[in-house]
Design a protein around this motif. Structure first.
Motif, short mmCIF file in Angstrom:
data_model
loop_
_atom_site.label_atom_id
_atom_site.label_comp_id
_atom_site.label_asym_id
_atom_site.label_seq_id
_atom_site.Cartn_x
_atom_site.Cartn_y
_atom_site.Cartn_z
N PHE A 1 11.10 13.66 34.99
CA PHE A 1 10.92 12.76 33.85
C PHE A 1 9.43 12.46 33.64
O PHE A 1 8.96 12.39 32.50
N LEU A 2 8.71 12.27 34.73
CA LEU A 2 7.26 12.04 34.64
C LEU A 2 6.58 13.13 33.83
O LEU A 2 5.68 12.86 33.02
N THR A 3 6.98 14.37 34.02
CA THR A 3 6.33 15.48 33.32
C THR A 3 6.69 15.55 31.84
O THR A 3 6.08 16.33 31.10
N LEU A 4 7.66 14.74 31.41
CA LEU A 4 8.12 14.80 30.02
C LEU A 4 7.49 13.73 29.12
O LEU A 4 7.59 13.83 27.90
N VAL A 5 6.89 12.69 29.72
CA VAL A 5 6.38 11.58 28.91
C VAL A 5 5.05 11.96 28.27
O VAL A 5 4.36 12.88 28.74
N PRO A 6 4.67 11.28 27.19
CA PRO A 6 3.43 11.62 26.49
C PRO A 6 2.18 11.25 27.28
O PRO A 6 2.25 10.59 28.32
N SER A 7 1.04 11.66 26.75
CA SER A 7 -0.25 11.36 27.38
C SER A 7 -0.67 9.93 27.09
O SER A 7 -0.07 9.23 26.28
N THR A 8 -1.69 9.49 27.80
CA THR A 8 -2.23 8.15 27.60
C THR A 8 -3.17 8.13 26.39
O THR A 8 -3.61 9.18 25.91
N ILE A 9 -3.49 6.94 25.93
CA ILE A 9 -4.47 6.78 24.86
C ILE A 9 -5.73 6.10 25.40
O ILE A 9 -6.81 6.66 25.40
N GLN A 10 -5.53 4.85 25.90
CA GLN A 10 -6.70 4.05 26.30
C GLN A 10 -7.52 4.71 27.40
O GLN A 10 -8.74 4.84 27.28
N SER A 11 -6.87 5.12 28.48
CA SER A 11 -7.64 5.67 29.60
C SER A 11 -8.24 7.03 29.25
O SER A 11 -9.34 7.37 29.71
N SER A 12 -7.56 7.82 28.42
CA SER A 12 -8.13 9.10 28.00
C SER A 12 -9.42 8.88 27.21
O SER A 12 -10.41 9.58 27.40
N ILE A 13 -9.39 7.87 26.33
CA ILE A 13 -10.57 7.55 25.54
C ILE A 13 -11.70 7.06 26.44
O ILE A 13 -12.86 7.47 26.32
N ALA A 14 -11.34 6.15 27.36
CA ALA A 14 -12.36 5.57 28.24
C ALA A 14 -13.04 6.63 29.10
O ALA A 14 -14.28 6.67 29.19
N GLY B 1 -4.55 11.51 21.93
CA GLY B 1 -3.67 10.54 22.56
C GLY B 1 -2.67 9.96 21.58
O GLY B 1 -1.49 9.77 21.90
N SER B 2 -3.11 9.70 20.35
CA SER B 2 -2.22 9.14 19.33
C SER B 2 -1.14 10.15 18.95
O SER B 2 0.04 9.80 18.83
N PHE B 3 -1.53 11.41 18.75
CA PHE B 3 -0.55 12.44 18.43
C PHE B 3 0.47 12.60 19.55
O PHE B 3 1.67 12.72 19.31
N SER B 4 0.00 12.60 20.78
CA SER B 4 0.89 12.77 21.92
C SER B 4 1.91 11.64 21.99
O SER B 4 3.10 11.87 22.22
N SER B 5 1.46 10.41 21.78
CA SER B 5 2.37 9.26 21.81
C SER B 5 3.39 9.34 20.68
O SER B 5 4.58 9.07 20.88
N LEU B 6 2.92 9.73 19.49
CA LEU B 6 3.81 9.83 18.35
C LEU B 6 4.86 10.93 18.55
O LEU B 6 6.05 10.71 18.33
#
Length: 334
Positions: free
Chosen positions: A100-113, A129-134
């Motif tokens: 399940f961990l491998t299926l969730v989207p990427s981060t936004i805040q930490s990727s940007i930071a 990050g936004s596209f991945s979350s969406l």
């Protein structure tokens, strides 16, 4: 290396659930509050995401396709390959959580930071990050239905719950963003606390159900050590593939940094609510690998970002041929 204070809060919440799990009427109240918190959380996600920024980011399609492929193709393939470690290093429930961990989207805040610290392509990291979350709001449940099936407490009804608890509030937030977007932006810090509080409530509810079900008897220190070892290898493989794979695809240094940090990480904020909806009473073991991986990726990526910030950036003119290839891969962040 520092530990994320929020991880300490999460661990404290797990400890509270172990000592004082919600039972009976208390469990019903906690479950209802958790459901409402998840819906509100994704409503805020929808209200924050700028549709214009997302559309503008489409012109960097090569970079975004690369990040999405890492997040939703390569990661799951590696997750499926880890089945060969059952039962030597992983138990079946921990494998389900790892998958399940491998299926969730990427981060936004930490990727940007981290991209910013390493002097990479920050606008590309924001869009990726936004596209991945969406995409993850739709794709993660579909992948879970396909790869997890009825195991780990997952059922087809979970897809309906995902639509009602996650997708509908997200779309509502997008539709209302025109009127509430400025309010959300002005109260970013306060609503950030609401975000984190909601996730803590989800964690407490999930781990309380796990304690009542007695599933913690399935986890031993040896199994946890095996899980940590597997996750360390998984993170190392993804960090290597994203960095050198992006180089092979002829991305420049700034884009490679954005791809490495956005393509190698997984979102705790998105994954925990999804696991609660998808796995129900089994969510506690499903989110354990994600919680451990989250802290590990923060620690490792902090070190990498710091080292990348000291890289000597070449300033020589880029050959015309390479310049044409780089067009469309992202804007420079300076």
């Amino acid at each position: 290396m520092p530990i994320d204070p929020y991880i300490l809060l999460l661990l404290g919440t797990v400890g509270l659930a172990a000592l004082l799990p919600a039972r009976g009427t208390g469990a019903d109240i906690a479950s209802g509050a958790s459901t409402a918190a998840i819906a509100f959380l994704f409503f805020l996600y929808g209200a924050r995401l700028s549709t214009r920024e997302a559309l503008d980011g489409l012109k960097h399609w090569r970079l975004h396709v690369t990040v999405l492929a890492c997040t939703f193709v390569i990661f799951p393939v590696l997750g499926l390959a880890s089945r060969g470690l059952v039962p030597v290093l992983l138990s079946e429930p921990l494998f389900q959580g790892l998958l399940f961990l491998t299926l969730v989207p990427s981060t936004i805040q930490s990727s940007i930071a981290f991209t910013s610290i390493a002097r990479g392509n920050v606008p590309a990291a924001i869009c990726a990050g936004s596209f991945s979350s969406l995409v993850g709001i739709v794709l993660t449940p579909l992948l879970a239905a396909s790869l997890l099936g009825s195991t780990g407490g997952f059922s087809a009804d979970s897809l309906i719950e995902i639509v009602l608890q996650l997708l509908v509030p997200f779309v509502a937030g997008q539709l209302l963003r025109r009127w509430i977007g400025n309010f959300v932006a002005r109260h970013k810090k306060v609503l950030g606390l609401v975000d984190r509080g909601s996730i803590l409530l989800v964690v407490y509810t999930a781990f309380s159900e796990g304690m009542v079900q007695g599933i913690w008897h399935q986890v031993s220190p040896a199994r946890l050590a095996g899980l940590l070892a597997v996750e360390a290898v998984l993170l190392a493989v993804m960090l290597t593939l994203t960095w050198y794979g992006a180089k092979a695809l002829r991305f420049d240094r700034e884009d490679r940094i954005a791809i490495q940090f956005a393509g190698s990480k997984k979102s705790l904020a998105s994954g925990l609510p999804m696991a609660s909806v998808l796995f129900g009473a089994h969510a506690s073991l499903a989110v354990l690998p994600l919680m451990l991986f989250h802290q590990m990726q923060l620690m490792v990526c902090a070190v990498i970002a710091k080292r990348r910030s000291h890289d000597k950036v070449l300033t020589e003119p880029v050959p015309a041929e390479e310049s044409r290839i780089a067009v469309g891969t992202g804007t420079r962040s300076g």
